[in-house]
Scaffold this motif. Structure first.
Motif, PDB file in Angstrom:
ATOM      1  N   ASP A   1       0.818  -1.219   0.000  1.00  0.00           N
ATOM      2  CA  ASP A   1       0.000   0.000   0.000  1.00  0.00           C
ATOM      3  C   ASP A   1       0.852   1.268   0.000  1.00  0.00           C
ATOM      4  OD1 ASP A   1      -2.223  -1.541   0.016  1.00  0.00           O
ATOM      5  OD2 ASP A   1      -2.524  -1.445   2.188  1.00  0.00           O
ATOM      6  N   GLN A   2       2.114   1.150   0.447  1.00  0.00           N
ATOM      7  CA  GLN A   2       2.978   2.326   0.509  1.00  0.00           C
ATOM      8  C   GLN A   2       3.959   2.398  -0.670  1.00  0.00           C
ATOM      9  OE1 GLN A   2       4.609   3.645   4.331  1.00  0.00           O
ATOM     10  NE2 GLN A   2       3.822   1.769   5.237  1.00  0.00           N
ATOM     11  N   ALA A   3       3.690   1.633  -1.725  1.00  0.00           N
ATOM     12  CA  ALA A   3       4.617   1.582  -2.861  1.00  0.00           C
ATOM     13  C   ALA A   3       4.957   2.971  -3.372  1.00  0.00           C
ATOM     14  CB  ALA A   3       3.995   0.756  -3.994  1.00  0.00           C
ATOM     15  N   GLN A   4       6.232   3.163  -3.706  1.00  0.00           N
ATOM     16  CA  GLN A   4       6.686   4.468  -4.199  1.00  0.00           C
ATOM     17  C   GLN A   4       7.244   4.323  -5.602  1.00  0.00           C
ATOM     18  OE1 GLN A   4       9.522   5.887  -1.353  1.00  0.00           O
ATOM     19  NE2 GLN A   4       8.045   5.794   0.343  1.00  0.00           N
ATOM     20  N   TYR A   5       7.233   5.453  -6.322  1.00  0.00           N
ATOM     21  CA  TYR A   5       7.659   5.444  -7.722  1.00  0.00           C
ATOM     22  C   TYR A   5       8.672   6.547  -7.974  1.00  0.00           C
ATOM     23  CZ  TYR A   5       3.747   2.360  -8.644  1.00  0.00           C
ATOM     24  OH  TYR A   5       2.889   1.308  -8.634  1.00  0.00           O
TER      25      TYR A   5
END
Lengths: 260, 337
Positions: B225-229
């Motif tokens: 849910d906290q995935a970053q790009y």
């Protein structure tokens, strides 16, 4: 002088006359004529049912569809799509056969959505567990054998040539084959296969020939019997169509992927 | 870690009227799913509008033309040792189904493959995914595919270096062989000189990871849910890829390039809402060039895959090689009935 001229005319008009030819030349001539009568078919499609029988008479059935494209100057291109049994349904097999070199073969595995290149060097291996070796079903090119006419011998009441053909490829599973060729139509009636030890291995018989487009003869049924194991395989061909408009584009890796 | 792993899978002819030949309707292992307790996380990040579309097709398609197939599988995992990490379970039961719908017209086809899984232990493993949902148009000179598809690149089996189009479904199987469907537009041109493929990949799918109760997981849970790009477009970044393949006699050659969001995340350590340490996936923008070579030599296949990747830390190269020996043709042995 007139007698001599007549003799020359007879000589030129009868290229098949035995006294002017060696048995090898006559055998080759028969093979070339068989090939000539079956060329320019363009493409064909058919449905194939394969019935495998073991020596106890138990049966196993496979159903597939066949598409063939004639390639001028080389072996044919073939696409086989498996419909049954269900665990192989959707599997498709593409092969580019060649006159002398090994064939190029690819297999599409539907569960993995992958096209896989496969090795084709094992010509004598069984095709789908049947009594047909891969080399038996692949396109029969003149260059794959050397020939020798043995004699004229009727087969089941039909006038026929009996020829012997020896595979050129050292990987072949056979030392030689005896072929009974119908004299009128130049189509095979029976083939006897001899294994590498030169003992009789299998017999293939052709049944219920039909003529298509007033030219091309195809057997509705062929029976391969293994004399050494007692197993046999029946191939039943249905729905032959010729010149359906298939082209190279229907025999590439993309068409293999979407074949079903 | 000793593990007992039972998996049972069965092909089911879902609609006997459309299937030729014999069908086995007396399936002993038919599974009644009831109300699937699908969790929000289970839906993953798939665009939800695909599902109603699929349902529409499911019911609206003329009954005479379509073709159904698919499988249902059940799986039991039993671990004989105590778990290492908090929350993990000793056993789990899972049910999965993957029906497939296919319809073909003269020069085009439609394929839909939804996938469902219910897992008794790991809620993250209970998921609904669309593996494939695409329209394929093949007028002759080219092939155009639009929708969610699976595309495989590569020749080796031990690992798939070059294969990059589809995201790995790590929840489904820890061996990285299972893939998620990828939305794409794919143009393919197959000619004498080779096959050229162009891909536009408008939507990125995050890798799936087991939840806290999952047994086959890392020490810290991966908090998807906290995935970053790296890209501010996040999942909407437009990726593209090219591939050229050619067969030259006994050689198969492929060259490919991918530009876009890395399917392999790097990880940062962070905390979740309750303050527990977690891994946070970070998706870089990368460029990857791939080479595949395969040589057929009699019964042997010799294989090589190599990549050059930039954008994820320092640029690097990797390669893998292998061989395959086939003493007999691939085809199956008969099953006596």
């Amino acid at each position: 002088m007139t007698r001599f001229a007549l003799f020359l005319v007879i000589l030129t008009l009868s290229p098949l006359s035995a006294f002017s030819q060696s048995p090898e030349e006559k055998g080759l001539e028969i093979a070339v004529e068989m090939n000539r009568r079956d060329d320019a078919f363009g493409d064909s499609t058919s449905n194939l049912e394969m019935i495998l029988r073991n020596k106890h008479g138990e049966e196993s059935k496979r159903v597939m569809r066949n598409r063939t494209l004639e390639v001028v100057g080389d072996g044919d291109k073939t696409l086989v799509i498996f419909d049954n049994p269900r665990d192989v349904k959707g599997t498709a097999f593409l092969s580019f056969t060649h006159k002398i070199e090994n064939d190029d073969q690819w297999l599409f595995l539907p569960a993995l959505k992958r096209v896989k290149r496969i090795s084709s060097s094992n010509k004598s291996g069984s095709f789908m567990g049947s009594e047909f070796a891969y080399e038996d079903i692949t396109s029969q090119e003149v260059e794959k054998y050397t020939y020798r006419w043995l004699k004229d011998e009727a087969y089941e009441g039909k006038a026929a040539f009996l020829i012997e053909r020896d595979p050129v490829d050292p990987n072949s599973g056979y030392t030689r084959q005896l072929v009974w060729v119908d004299k009128a139509e130049y189509i095979p009636l029976k083939i006897e296969y001899f294994d590498r030890k030169n003992t009789p291995l299998k017999t293939l018989t052709f049944h219920d020939y039909q003529q298509y487009l007033e030219r091309y003869w195809r057997a509705d049924r062929t029976e391969m019997v293994n004399l050494q194991t007692g197993k046999s395989t029946t191939l039943k061909w249905q729905g032959y169509q010729f010149k359906t408009g298939l082209s190279d584009k229907d025999f590439n890796k993309n068409s293999l992927k979407r074949a079903r | 870690m000793p593990e007992i792993h039972l998996k049972f899978q069965r092909q089911i002819p879902l609609s006997p009227p459309f299937s030729k030949g014999e069908t086995d309707t007396k399936d002993k292992n038919k599974i009644r799913t009831g109300d699937p307790p699908l969790t929000k996380g289970g839906w993953g990040d798939l665009p939800l509008y695909f599902f109603p579309l699929f349902l529409l097709l499911f019911f609206a398609s003329p009954a005479t033309a379509g073709e159904w197939s698919g499988y249902i599988s059940s799986e039991a995992r039993l671990f004989l040792q105590d778990p290492l990490h908090e929350g993990q379970r000793e056993q789990s039961l899972a049910l999965a189904a993957q029906p497939e719908y296919y319809h073909a017209w003269d020069k085009s086809s439609f394929t839909a493959v939804p996938f469902f899984r219910l897992d008794s232990a790991d809620t993250k493993r209970s998921q609904l995914d669309i593996r494939e949902f695409f329209y394929l148009w093949y007028p002759g000179e080219f092939e155009l595919g639009i929708g969610i598809r699976k595309v495989f690149w590569g020749v080796t089996e031990s690992q798939h270096l070059v294969d990059i189009i589809n995201q790995t479904d790590l929840i489904e199987s820890p061996d990285r062989e299972e893939k998620l469907g990828q939305p794409m537009v794919n143009l393919s041109i197959d000619r004498e000189w080779g096959t050229f493929d162009f891909f536009l990949l408008p939507y990125f799918r995050e890798r799936t990871f087991p939840g806290r109760k999952g047994r086959l997981r890392t020490a810290f849970v991966v908090d998807t849910d906290q995935a970053q790009y790296e890209s501010s477009d996040k999942q909407a970044h437009l990726d593209y890829a090219l591939r050229f393949t050619r067969t030259l006699g006994d050689w198969d050659l492929a060259l490919s390039h991918f530009q876009g969001t890395s399917r392999d995340p790097s990880f940062k350590i962070g905390t979740d809402a309750s303050g527990k340490p977690v891994f946070i996936p970070f998706y870089d923008q990368i460029g990857q060039t791939g080479l595949e070579l395969q040589l057929v030599a009699e019964a042997w296949l010799w294989k090589l895959e190599a990549i050059h990747r930039s954008g994820q830390g320092k640029s690097y190269q990797a390669w893998t090689g292998g061989f395959e020996y086939t003493p007999l043709p691939v085809f199956l042995k008969p099953k006596w009935t």
